[in-house]
Design an enzyme around this catalytic site. Structure first.
Site, PDB file in Angstrom:
ATOM      1  N   SER A 294       0.864  -1.250   0.056  1.00 22.49           N
ATOM      2  CA  SER A 294      -0.068   0.050  -0.070  1.00 22.49           C
ATOM      3  C   SER A 294       0.930   1.323   0.004  1.00 22.49           C
ATOM      4  CB  SER A 294      -0.936   0.134   1.249  1.00 22.49           C
ATOM      5  OG  SER A 294      -0.281  -0.067   2.439  1.00 22.49           O
TER       6      SER A 294
ATOM      7  N   LYS B 298       0.918  -5.435   5.196  1.00 21.32           N
ATOM      8  CA  LYS B 298       1.407  -6.305   6.479  1.00 21.32           C
ATOM      9  C   LYS B 298       1.263  -5.363   7.556  1.00 21.32           C
ATOM     10  CE  LYS B 298       6.289  -6.579   6.378  1.00 21.32           C
ATOM     11  NZ  LYS B 298       7.346  -7.604   6.041  1.00 21.32           N
TER      12      LYS B 298
ATOM     13  N   THR C 128       7.311   4.762   1.523  1.00 21.95           N
ATOM     14  CA  THR C 128       6.779   5.924   0.700  1.00 21.95           C
ATOM     15  C   THR C 128       6.502   7.044   1.815  1.00 21.95           C
ATOM     16  OG1 THR C 128       5.570   4.566  -0.900  1.00 21.95           O
ATOM     17  CG2 THR C 128       4.872   6.818  -0.529  1.00 21.95           C
TER      18      THR C 128
ATOM     19  N   ALA D 148       9.487   8.881   2.940  1.00 20.84           N
ATOM     20  CA  ALA D 148      10.416   9.707   1.762  1.00 20.84           C
ATOM     21  C   ALA D 148      10.564  11.344   2.134  1.00 20.84           C
ATOM     22  CB  ALA D 148       9.978   9.548   0.412  1.00 20.84           C
TER      23      ALA D 148
ATOM     24  N   GLU E 254      19.266  17.691  -5.592  1.00 24.86           N
ATOM     25  CA  GLU E 254      19.953  16.764  -4.992  1.00 24.86           C
ATOM     26  C   GLU E 254      21.216  16.102  -5.686  1.00 24.86           C
ATOM     27  OE1 GLU E 254      16.850  13.740  -3.870  1.00 24.86           O
ATOM     28  OE2 GLU E 254      15.842  15.190  -2.934  1.00 24.86           O
TER      29      GLU E 254
ATOM     30  N   HIS F  99      22.521   5.349   2.314  1.00 22.98           N
ATOM     31  CA  HIS F  99      22.358   6.672   2.052  1.00 22.98           C
ATOM     32  C   HIS F  99      23.607   7.204   2.963  1.00 22.98           C
ATOM     33  CE1 HIS F  99      20.641  10.764   2.508  1.00 22.98           C
ATOM     34  NE2 HIS F  99      19.686  10.222   1.373  1.00 22.98           N
TER      35      HIS F  99
ATOM     36  N   ARG G  29      25.337   9.170  -4.729  1.00 23.39           N
ATOM     37  CA  ARG G  29      25.484   8.452  -3.276  1.00 23.39           C
ATOM     38  C   ARG G  29      26.367   7.549  -3.130  1.00 23.39           C
ATOM     39  NH1 ARG G  29      19.137   7.913  -2.169  1.00 23.39           N
ATOM     40  NH2 ARG G  29      18.830  10.223  -2.248  1.00 23.39           N
TER      41      ARG G  29
ATOM     42  N   HIS H 255      19.645   1.776   2.512  1.00 26.25           N
ATOM     43  CA  HIS H 255      18.749   2.832   2.280  1.00 26.25           C
ATOM     44  C   HIS H 255      17.686   2.102   1.191  1.00 26.25           C
ATOM     45  CE1 HIS H 255      16.606   6.479   1.682  1.00 26.25           C
ATOM     46  NE2 HIS H 255      16.892   6.722   0.535  1.00 26.25           N
TER      47      HIS H 255
ATOM     48  N   GLU I  14       9.778  -0.039  -5.361  1.00 24.06           N
ATOM     49  CA  GLU I  14      11.196  -0.576  -4.953  1.00 24.06           C
ATOM     50  C   GLU I  14      11.436  -2.163  -5.261  1.00 24.06           C
ATOM     51  OE1 GLU I  14      12.693   1.375  -1.416  1.00 24.06           O
ATOM     52  OE2 GLU I  14      14.261  -0.010  -1.099  1.00 24.06           O
TER      53      GLU I  14
ATOM     54  N   ARG J 218      21.164   4.031  -8.032  1.00 20.03           N
ATOM     55  CA  ARG J 218      19.901   4.917  -8.427  1.00 20.03           C
ATOM     56  C   ARG J 218      20.151   6.639  -7.960  1.00 20.03           C
ATOM     57  NH1 ARG J 218      15.595   7.041  -4.921  1.00 20.03           N
ATOM     58  NH2 ARG J 218      16.794   6.108  -3.135  1.00 20.03           N
TER      59      ARG J 218
ATOM     60  N   SER K  12      13.294   7.106  -7.548  1.00 24.58           N
ATOM     61  CA  SER K  12      12.440   5.787  -6.958  1.00 24.58           C
ATOM     62  C   SER K  12      10.955   6.022  -7.032  1.00 24.58           C
ATOM     63  CB  SER K  12      12.961   5.413  -5.563  1.00 24.58           C
ATOM     64  OG  SER K  12      11.943   4.463  -5.201  1.00 24.58           O
ATOM     65  N   LEU K  13      10.583   7.232  -6.362  1.00 22.92           N
ATOM     66  CA  LEU K  13       8.904   7.547  -6.168  1.00 22.92           C
ATOM     67  C   LEU K  13       8.635   7.587  -7.905  1.00 22.92           C
ATOM     68  CD1 LEU K  13       9.161  10.016  -3.333  1.00 22.92           C
ATOM     69  CD2 LEU K  13       8.221   7.696  -3.297  1.00 22.92           C
TER      70      LEU K  13
HETATM   71  P1  FAD Z   1       6.445   0.899   0.267  1.00 23.91           P
HETATM   72  O1  FAD Z   1       6.257   2.297   0.113  1.00 23.91           O
HETATM   73  O2  FAD Z   1       7.659   0.525   1.131  1.00 23.91           O
HETATM   74  O3  FAD Z   1       5.148   0.232   0.330  1.00 23.91           O
HETATM   75  C1  FAD Z   1       5.476  -1.519   0.678  1.00 23.91           C
HETATM   76  C2  FAD Z   1       4.243  -1.866   1.058  1.00 23.91           C
HETATM   77  O4  FAD Z   1       4.237  -3.489   0.922  1.00 23.91           O
HETATM   78  C3  FAD Z   1       3.704  -1.587   2.398  1.00 23.91           C
HETATM   79  O5  FAD Z   1       2.232  -1.330   2.465  1.00 23.91           O
HETATM   80  C4  FAD Z   1       4.033  -3.123   3.226  1.00 23.91           C
HETATM   81  O6  FAD Z   1       3.103  -3.210   4.453  1.00 23.91           O
HETATM   82  C5  FAD Z   1       3.604  -3.993   2.167  1.00 23.91           C
HETATM   83  N1  FAD Z   1       4.242  -5.331   2.138  1.00 23.91           N
HETATM   84  C6  FAD Z   1       5.738  -5.674   2.294  1.00 23.91           C
HETATM   85  N2  FAD Z   1       5.748  -6.937   2.420  1.00 23.91           N
HETATM   86  C7  FAD Z   1       4.471  -7.607   2.646  1.00 23.91           C
HETATM   87  C8  FAD Z   1       3.786  -8.777   2.818  1.00 23.91           C
HETATM   88  N3  FAD Z   1       4.386 -10.138   2.930  1.00 23.91           N
HETATM   89  N4  FAD Z   1       2.488  -9.036   2.748  1.00 23.91           N
HETATM   90  C9  FAD Z   1       1.628  -7.903   2.658  1.00 23.91           C
HETATM   91  N5  FAD Z   1       2.085  -6.472   2.631  1.00 23.91           N
HETATM   92  C10 FAD Z   1       3.454  -6.367   2.338  1.00 23.91           C
HETATM   93  N6  FAD Z   1      12.774   7.858  -3.080  1.00 23.91           N
HETATM   94  C11 FAD Z   1      12.644   9.316  -3.692  1.00 23.91           C
HETATM   95  O7  FAD Z   1      12.462   8.794  -4.979  1.00 23.91           O
HETATM   96  N7  FAD Z   1      12.517  10.188  -3.204  1.00 23.91           N
HETATM   97  C12 FAD Z   1      12.712  10.473  -1.581  1.00 23.91           C
HETATM   98  O8  FAD Z   1      12.836  11.489  -1.372  1.00 23.91           O
HETATM   99  C13 FAD Z   1      13.084   9.412  -0.916  1.00 23.91           C
HETATM  100  N8  FAD Z   1      13.365   9.300   0.168  1.00 23.91           N
HETATM  101  C14 FAD Z   1      13.550   8.038   1.256  1.00 23.91           C
HETATM  102  C15 FAD Z   1      13.511   8.307   2.561  1.00 23.91           C
HETATM  103  C16 FAD Z   1      13.344   7.321   3.224  1.00 23.91           C
HETATM  104  C17 FAD Z   1      13.603   7.431   4.610  1.00 23.91           C
HETATM  105  C18 FAD Z   1      13.395   5.892   2.860  1.00 23.91           C
HETATM  106  C19 FAD Z   1      13.259   4.896   3.564  1.00 23.91           C
HETATM  107  C20 FAD Z   1      13.375   5.850   1.387  1.00 23.91           C
HETATM  108  C21 FAD Z   1      13.212   6.812   0.520  1.00 23.91           C
HETATM  109  N9  FAD Z   1      13.194   6.949  -0.741  1.00 23.91           N
HETATM  110  C22 FAD Z   1      12.952   8.127  -1.480  1.00 23.91           C
HETATM  111  C23 FAD Z   1      12.712   5.510  -1.468  1.00 23.91           C
HETATM  112  C24 FAD Z   1      11.232   5.418  -1.763  1.00 23.91           C
HETATM  113  O9  FAD Z   1      10.500   6.046  -0.567  1.00 23.91           O
HETATM  114  C25 FAD Z   1      10.797   4.054  -1.769  1.00 23.91           C
HETATM  115  O10 FAD Z   1      11.666   3.128  -2.852  1.00 23.91           O
HETATM  116  C26 FAD Z   1       9.372   3.872  -2.209  1.00 23.91           C
HETATM  117  O11 FAD Z   1       8.466   4.752  -1.481  1.00 23.91           O
HETATM  118  C27 FAD Z   1       8.774   2.515  -2.440  1.00 23.91           C
HETATM  119  O12 FAD Z   1       7.565   2.322  -2.496  1.00 23.91           O
HETATM  120  P2  FAD Z   1       6.846   1.202  -2.724  1.00 23.91           P
HETATM  121  O13 FAD Z   1       5.233   1.398  -2.999  1.00 23.91           O
HETATM  122  O14 FAD Z   1       7.612   0.303  -3.683  1.00 23.91           O
HETATM  123  O15 FAD Z   1       6.914   0.298  -1.433  1.00 23.91           O
HETATM  124  C1  SIN Z   2      16.748  11.871   0.419  1.00 18.62           C
HETATM  125  O1  SIN Z   2      15.761  12.615   0.682  1.00 18.62           O
HETATM  126  O2  SIN Z   2      17.875  12.418   0.410  1.00 18.62           O
HETATM  127  C2  SIN Z   2      16.398  10.650  -0.169  1.00 18.62           C
HETATM  128  C3  SIN Z   2      16.153  10.641  -1.395  1.00 18.62           C
HETATM  129  C4  SIN Z   2      15.966   9.409  -2.206  1.00 18.62           C
HETATM  130  O3  SIN Z   2      16.367   8.408  -1.346  1.00 18.62           O
HETATM  131  O4  SIN Z   2      15.802   9.248  -3.394  1.00 18.62           O
END
Ligand code: FAD
Ligand code: SIN
Length: 516
Positions: free
Chosen positions: A12, A34, A42, A45, A112, A240, A287, A348, A372, A383, A388-389
């Site tokens: 989600s 989960k 997400t 971020a 960045e 990171h 990075r 990270h 991701e 990356r 990523s977003l």
């Molecule tokens: P997520 O947003 O992690 O969602 C994963 C989902 O899967 C969750 O709902 C979880 O409950 C569910 N899930 C996992 N395993 C299971 C399971 N077995 N059963 C059921 N559900 C499950 N990227 C950028 O582009 N810009 C940024 O500024 C940035 N800043 C960041 C800062 C931080 C602190 C972090 C940690 C990451 C950052 N990133 C950034 C990376 C980016 O946020 C993530 O790569 C991206 O949000 C991943 O999105 P997603 O939808 O793939 O997964």
């Molecule tokens: C950050 O804000 O430095 C994280 C950005 C990213 O992971 O893409």
């Protein structure tokens, strides 16, 4: 319990929710997470989402920055496709209700590391939380979408569950849905789906320290690998450079790279700049370079951190753009307007994962992946920040086009058996699981971290094999629980990272290997 849905979405975050909104007018949708629906990477971020919005930026500049950061190991066709669709996907996020900061009637774009232009749309320093809020609100209003929280997906269902022998070489492996555990009741449901989308995010928790929330245990990658699906690029783990040094905190709090984009500078323990020794882009190098430089400085000085100096950033910019970081640091006695911030690199982001094509299709039929959890070819060996977003919204959009088209031709597979728990017993010994998890994190941080060698990688592999054997034996006889499933998945992902790292003999991007 048995359930049937047209579109099953596991996860989600931005990838799962944006896909759900796209397919929801074409059939029934079930989104499972989960944890609580908003507990995603997400939501954490900070920096923002990279996209080409105005002159002087161009798609070509963003494409070149992405290829340079990825050491040209990227798939150039995918890079061009993703970036040229960036502006349209941003417009959709805005239509779904996301706010991005504006200045003088235009989006306020941040810079960045590795970006040659300002191109990062942001909402203060909590962009991800804003995107998550907007998408969740839209999803909750849609009548065709059911959102189930605190439900753990154990495995995807394939013909293996019909008794067919499935190998990696088997053509036409098909996905029929997933087995989903309700940890509260201990019951496993059979969810039959015409199409399944994996959006389970990253795997930072295979390391001792990470910015990732606790949900990031690589479940999707492990499930698909177990089902004999293809994974790729697993050796490229992004550390990171600047998480706040605060040893007891997990996850580690991120100090966004946008702070360096606004003028913050890395300094050693003597308050001297050091990045000029490593790269002409200094604190704003990509990075992989910055994290390695910090790692080297820490090894040279014996210190557990270096400093980030944000004192030259004007106070109004700190307060308007970085209020969360300001408040967080202040809560532990650091006033970033006056004090240096102790920072340390931590795990990270995982650049690799489930191999997909340009429509988010995995190697398994009717199984898509986005976010991701994937290896799309966008990132190559490293990356570019804030890509990523962007990758998640682009591939969820493209997967939705394919899935909507296919859904009319797919039938449910009614012969799938329910979960078989025969012969399993409650595992009372949680210590076996928690201790193995700690061991795993220690192996990965010490042997498969920022700097690697063949000796360290082989050592990691031997230890991982032992952990794997013990854990599989425990899993076979235990009633299925979330902790044992997570451990099993983390071991699988750690094994894949190490296996891919052992195969790559040269240093490139995030994979840096020294002689033994
Ligand atoms: P997520 O947003 O992690 O969602 C994963 C989902 O899967 C969750 O709902 C979880 O409950 C569910 N899930 C996992 N395993 C299971 C399971 N077995 N059963 C059921 N559900 C499950 N990227 C950028 O582009 N810009 C940024 O500024 C940035 N800043 C960041 C800062 C931080 C602190 C972090 C940690 C990451 C950052 N990133 C950034 C990376 C980016 O946020 C993530 O790569 C991206 O949000 C991943 O999105 P997603 O939808 O793939 O997964
Ligand atoms: C950050 O804000 O430095 C994280 C950005 C990213 O992971 O893409």
């Amino acid at each position: 319990m048995r359930k049937k849905v047209d579109f099953l979405i596991i996860g989600s975050g931005i990838a799962g929710l944006s896909y759900a909104l796209k397919v929801a007018d074409h059939g029934s949708v079930l989104v499972v997470s989960k944890s609580k629906a908003a507990e995603t990477s997400t939501s954490y971020a900070q920096g923002g989402i990279a996209a080409v919005m105005y002159n002087p930026d161009t798609y070509e500049k963003h494409i070149q920055d992405t290829l340079i950061a990825g050491s040209y190991l990227n798939d150039e066709k995918i890079v061009r496709m993703t970036i040229s669709e960036s502006t349209d996907r941003i417009k959709e996020l805005i239509e779904w209700g996301t706010n991005f900061d504006m200045q003088n009637g235009k989006y306020d774009l941040a810079r960045e590391g590795g970006h040659s232009e300002k191109r990062v749309l942001h909402f203060q320093d909590k962009t991800g939380a804003e995107i998550q809020r907007a998408l969740l609100e839209a999803v909750r209003q849609h009548p065709n979408i059911e959102l189930l929280e605190n439900q753990f997906t154990v495995d995807i269902i394939t013909q293996h569950h019909l008794g067919v022998v499935v190998k990696r070489s088997t053509p036409d492996i098909q996905c029929y849905g997933a087995y989903i555990l309700c940890p509260e009741t201990g019951k496993v449901s059979t969810v039959l789906a015409k199409t399944t989308m994996i959006c389970t995010g990253g795997a930072g928790n295979v390391y001792q320290t990470t910015t990732n929330p606790k949900i990031a245990t690589g479940d999707g990658i492990a499930m698909v690998y177990r089902a004999k699906g293809a994974v790729d690029n697993m050796e490229f783990i992004q550390f990171h450079p600047t998480s706040l040094y605060n040893p007891k905190e997990r996850p580690s709090f991120l100090i966004t790279e946008a702070l360096r984009g606004a003028g913050a500078i890395l300094k050693d323990g003597n308050e001297k700049e050091f990045m000029q020794k490593y790269d002409k882009r200094k604190s704003l190098a990509p990075r992989d370079i910055v994290a390695r430089a910090i790692d080297n400085e820490m090894k040279l000085s014996g210190s557990e951190y270096v400093y980030l100096d944000a004192r030259r950033i004007p106070e109004n910019e700190i307060m308007n753009h970085f209020p969360t970081i300001y408040a967080k640091c202040l809560s532990i006695g650091i006033d970033i307007r006056k004090d240096l911030i102790p920072v340390v690199p931590v795990a990270h982001y995982i650049c690799g994962g489930i191999k997909t094509d340009e429509f988010g299709r995995s190697s398994i039929k009717n199984l898509y992946a986005s976010g991701e959890v994937t290896s799309t070819g966008l990132h190559g060996a490293n990356r570019l920040a804030s890509n990523s977003l962007l990758e998640a919204v682009v591939f969820s959009h493209r997967a939705s086009i394919d899935a909507i088209e296919k859904i009319k031709t797919i039938d449910f597979c009614d012969g799938i058996p329910d979960w078989n728990a025969d012969g399993t017993v409650t595992n009372e010994e949680m210590i076996l699981i928690t201790q193995s998890r700690k061991e795993l994190q220690s192996i990965m941080s010490n042997y498969v971290g920022i700097v690697r060698s063949e000796l360290r990688l082989n050592r990691a592999m031997t230890r991982l094999e032992m952990l794997y054997k013990e854990t599989e034996e425990l899993y076979e006889k235990s009633i299925v629980t979330e902790p044992i499933c997570e451990l099993r998945n983390m071991i699988k992902v750690a094994y894949l990272i190490t296996k891919f790292a052992l195969k790559r003999k040269e240093s490139i991007g995030l994979h840096y290997i020294i002689p033994n």
